[in-house]
Design a protein around this motif. Structure first.
Motif: not given
Length: 119
Positions: A57-58, A61, A117
């Motif tokens: 993820s990042d 998000r 993601k």
């Protein structure tokens, strides 16, 4: 459905992932413990970002975040770092509260929930 865990210790894991959702443990400063709140905030956000990356993820998000401060009157100092870190248009649902943290050198702890993601 499988549960994936990252950074597992005896007492907690850095993140647990289920059904495309990443649940982050509370992150606190490691190198800047006892330093000014702005420095601790920057380190904690960097640690969150590392954990999110490991989880697929990042920071764009993040769905929700909880921020714990030992002194809520210092929220502007924390917000200055937070506002520069959050990508424009991706601010998550957020709660910020005053709390007594487990270590006297920690002035901030942050936990979050994010989407992986591709989800």
């Amino acid at each position: 459905m499988t549960i994936e865990r990252i950074g597992v210790t005896q007492r907690w894991c850095d993140a647990a992932i289920f059904n495309g959702i990443v649940f982050l443990a509370g992150h606190v400063a490691e190198k800047t413990e006892g330093r000014p709140l702005g420095e601790q905030t920057a380190e904690v956000l960097a640690l969150l970002e590392e954990t999110l990356e490991a989880a697929g993820s990042d920071k764009s998000r993040i769905l929700s975040v909880q921020i714990f401060l030992t002194d809520i009157s210092r929220i502007a100092e924390m917000n200055a770092v937070w506002d520069a870190w959050v990508p424009a248009g991706t601010a998550p649902a957020r709660a910020t509260v005053e709390a007594k943290l487990a270590s006297p050198g920690h002035d901030i702890e942050i936990t979050a929930v994010a989407a992986k993601k591709g989800v």
